[in-house]
Structure formats: structure tokens, C-alpha cells
Scaffold this active site. Sequence first.
Site, short mmCIF file in Angstrom:
data_model
loop_
_atom_site.label_atom_id
_atom_site.label_comp_id
_atom_site.label_asym_id
_atom_site.label_seq_id
_atom_site.Cartn_x
_atom_site.Cartn_y
_atom_site.Cartn_z
N GLU A 346 35.08 5.74 9.92
CA GLU A 346 35.83 6.97 9.66
C GLU A 346 36.50 6.93 8.29
OE1 GLU A 346 38.14 6.72 13.17
OE2 GLU A 346 36.59 7.57 14.44
N ASP A 370 40.45 0.80 17.35
CA ASP A 370 41.53 1.68 17.78
C ASP A 370 42.52 0.84 18.58
OD1 ASP A 370 40.40 3.99 16.78
OD2 ASP A 370 39.95 4.87 18.72
N HIS A 538 44.62 3.11 14.27
CA HIS A 538 43.74 1.98 14.01
C HIS A 538 44.52 0.70 13.74
CE1 HIS A 538 40.43 4.98 12.53
NE2 HIS A 538 40.36 4.77 13.83
#
Length: 603
Positions: A346, A370, A538
Amino acid sequence: MSQQASSPTVWKGELPKVGIRPTIDGRLGGVRESLEDQTMNLARRVAELISKNLRYPNGDAVECVIADTCIGGVAEAAACEDQFRRQNVGVSLTVTPCWCYGSETMDMDPTRPKAVFGFNGTERPGAVYLAAVLAGHTQKGVPAFGIYGRDVQEAGDATMPDDVQAKILDFVRCGLAAALMRGKSYLSMGGTSMGIAGSMIDVAFWEKWLGMRVEDIDMSEFIGRMNKGQFDPAEYKKALAWTKENCPEGDDYNSDEGKRSREQLDSEWSDSVKMSLIARDLMVGNPKLAEMGLKEQAQGHGAIASGFQGQRQWTDHFPNGDFLEAILNTSFDWNGKRAPYIVATENDALNAATMLFGHLLTNTAQVFADLRTYWSPDAVASACGGHKLDGLASDGLLHLINSGPATLDGTGQQSDADGNPTMKPFWEITDEEVAKCLKETTWHPSITEYFPGGGLSTRYKTRGGMPATMTRINLVDGLGPALQIAEGHTVELPTDVHDALDQRTNPTWPTTWFAPTVTGRGAFTSTYEVMNHWGANHCVMTAGHVGHLFITLASILRIPVYMHNVDAGRVFRPSAWNTFGTDGLESADFRACENFGPLYGRK
């Protein structure tokens, strides 16, 4: 000769060296002459300690440069500086057993990480020089670390106490991490992913605090290179064959409506391998492309870290980046064992920077995840038929999970000398451990609702009992970057308990169960409070209890640490930090970092 496998790498050529500065009492006529051999021999022992114990990311021993002469005054200090510039010295360590002229002999380079080791012997006042020159560094705004042995030694004692060795090696590890970043790039592959703030690249952070540049490419570069065959066809063939043999496909968790045909999945595997080659080539270049007439593409972007945007502008139409992220972050592939490439999912550049810190401090692969869920003991018992968490997990667990770049090293199938699970530098990993990491990983057709363009996602669970450190850099408006750290251990749950909890999120993704060490204070009052105080979605997990190294590196770069559970006796910062307070050390760290400003953006 580099131990790196045949994969392209930026870790080649002349890497930054460690400069050893033997300083001496400059008074000729008996004083200096009596100290020459002792001082230079001390420098040689320190250089030997460093080169014997520390390595660059490519596996080569760290190189040291000793000043041509002892430094007794400003002329010799200037000559040493010229020598260091010619020989690419990125870190300096001044050593002495005696009194020297402080401001005349000190290293004045404002951006080079530096420390001073004053030998603790009463015959000559090395400790007095240490105090004097550190005061000079503080007064001039050029912070330095002070290294001073706990116990007094005889003047002729050539042994180096364990506490001195530990501080020298820790300082050099952290100083080299800063030096290795300088002048390199972060490659932003795509733009902002799903509105995640970490993927809104802050160029000033990379330039002012890390001394790096930011390079950008549009994701159309991937499809362009795929369609035009702008990758090494021989390596693609080799990589695809290796992938088919070593990356077993697991269950398809899609609904009947979401399942994709065998032909489609085969195409996704092929594209995923191509994407991996292209991402690596974009980062570090590839001389094979020049042989194909693609001289511009062969250069790469000199990137030691990168991020792949993926969702959603790419993943709605093409295979996701899970394979490329996972395999590039791993310490081995079809070319053998090699240093991991740092790739954030991401395009979370802040997690990429944190991964980069962990890699450069330990030379190991990093787990991107995550911080998905806190599971309390009561919630686990309710969901798992009364199962009681105990031991390390007795205060609850943090569920670390993400679709993409959780390195295959994160399976925990590598072991330290005592047989405990860990993640090791690539040159220490055995062929058997590579096979175990691959065997413990399955690759699943991605969930079509998440990834309409397809792709393959990893699944594994991390072996329990691994000492580990969870970290994250966050950006704060008006403050800049700030770091948080949580040391703890991985936990292994019974299979039925793991499955019951894991199935509640996405079973095609890798899971690490993490138990932070709680201290009863601040953010570490409980496991819940660690989750509650975490600054982003994260995090990064590094093998080992290495929070102290993150703290030292952060102080070099002037990044304050606002949350950690590292014992105070392990914290090592520049001596100037003491002048900002010796009781509330967290607050003092903030004041010091604000006062001195980012390493490459001085006030």
C-alpha cells in the site's frame, strides 16, 4: 568479495567505512612520544573488534579506516578529515587512553555519526578528555556518543571490557545504518493507497531526517514493461519454474461465484513473477536489461526501500502485489540466498522507513503487518471454548496480519544457536531453513471481493517463542517524525485456537501472534494499552529485542521516541541529551531532537 547472491543489488561498490581517530596529548618532548604506540594500538584493537563482528547488508565485513597518524592538534585533525573524505568514511569513532586538546582534536563534521571512547585508566586521564571533548561537542551543537568503561583498568591492559565492546558495536551498527541510507532512494511505485496517510509521501522526511531522495514511478510502468517484455526472459523462466516447485498453492477460500478458473490462476502466477522482477529492477537496476538494449531501464532508481500502491487502481484490474512484496522482502528466491529488498504494501512509506531501520540494524528480513486486533484473555476464552491464555500470552495477544509483504523468514523456521526461532542475516541461513520456510508457507487465490484483478496471497503462522520488536514511525504535524517501540515475543497457539481466531479475518493471509512485554507503566500498563496507543494501522516486526538499537539510531537522526519498553540501562543516546534532563528521559529526548533539528536539515 560480496557474499550477495547473483541478484542485482545496490549494496555494491564502496560502502561507507568506519573511521577510527586515535587522539593523543600533543605535547612533544616526552609526553606524546610515550603515548604513540599505546594510542595507535588501541585504535587497531577497536578496528579489529568492529571488522570481526559487524557486516554490511551484502555480507561483507565492515571496513575500518584508521587515521594515518595520531591526532594531537588541529593540523592532524584536518589531515584525518581529508583522509576520511577520500576513503568514504561515514561513521567516526575517536579513541584515546589519555588527555588530549578537546576542540582541537574533535571531529567537527556536522552530519557524520560520531562517538568518543575514553579509556578508563588512572595513569593517564582518558576519561577527563572524554568529558572535555563531549562538553565541546554539546556546546558546538555537534552531538557525540560517549563510551566509557565501568571499571578502571591498568594502563597497559589490552583487554576490552564487555560493556565497552557492546557500546562500540551498538554505536557503529546504528551509525552505519544512518550512513548507508544517505544518498540512496525511496521508490514510490504508484501513489496514495485507499487514503492511507502513510502512503502520502512526505519528501521532507526522507530528505531532512534520512538524507535520502524520493523517486516516483506511475504504476503504468508495470503494465508497460509486462506488455513489452522488459524483463530478463531467462530469469523469468527460471523464476517461474522455481515458484511452481517451491510455492505450493493452498485452498481457494473464495465463494463459488468468486472462484477463478485454472487458466486464470496460471496467468496470475505468471504475471506475479513478472511483477516481482520488474519491481526489483525498478529499485536497483539490472545489467541484463542493458544487454537487451534497455539502457535507461537498466539503471534503476538506487532504491534501498520502496512501496507498491496496489489497491485499488492496480488491484481492481491486475494481480495484487502480494507475491512480489512477500518474495522481495524474503532473504532468498530463485537466485539463492540474498539480502532482502524492502518493499512496503500500500506504498506505506513510513512503514517502509521503519522496515529499513530494522533491516540495516540487524541485516535481517522484516515483517510488515497490520496491527489488526487485540485479543483479551476473556475474548479468546469466549471464542475458543474456554481456552485460557497463559505464559507470555496471559495478558492477551496482538494479531499481526496483512495480505502482502510479510517475509517468508517470518515463519520462524530459522533458529539461533540455542534452537530458538529467529530471523537471521542471509549468510547465516541454511538450505534446510530455506526449505522449512517455503514448506510452512502456502499461496492462496486472493479473495476476489478484495482483489478483483486476482493474485496470490501468502498464508503461514509464525512459530512461537521468538524474541521480537514491534516498531512504527509516525508523522505529526508541527513535530515531524516520532517513533514507537514495543519489545515482546511471538506466541504459538494450539491449532484449533489459532484457526478459530484466524478464520474470523482473512485466512489467506500470514499471522503472527505477538505479546508485548508489559511494564505496568504508561502505554505498557497492559497489552490492550499497547494496541490503544499505537499510532497507525501498520507496524513492523524485527527479530530480537533490538529496541535499544532503534532508540540509538533515532537519536542520531533526531527522531524522538514517544513510546518504548526498553530498560533504561540499555538506552544509549548522545551525551548532549543529558543536558535536556536526566529524569524524564522521554521528554528530554523530544527537547533534544527539537533543539538540534533533523540530521540533514539543521536549523
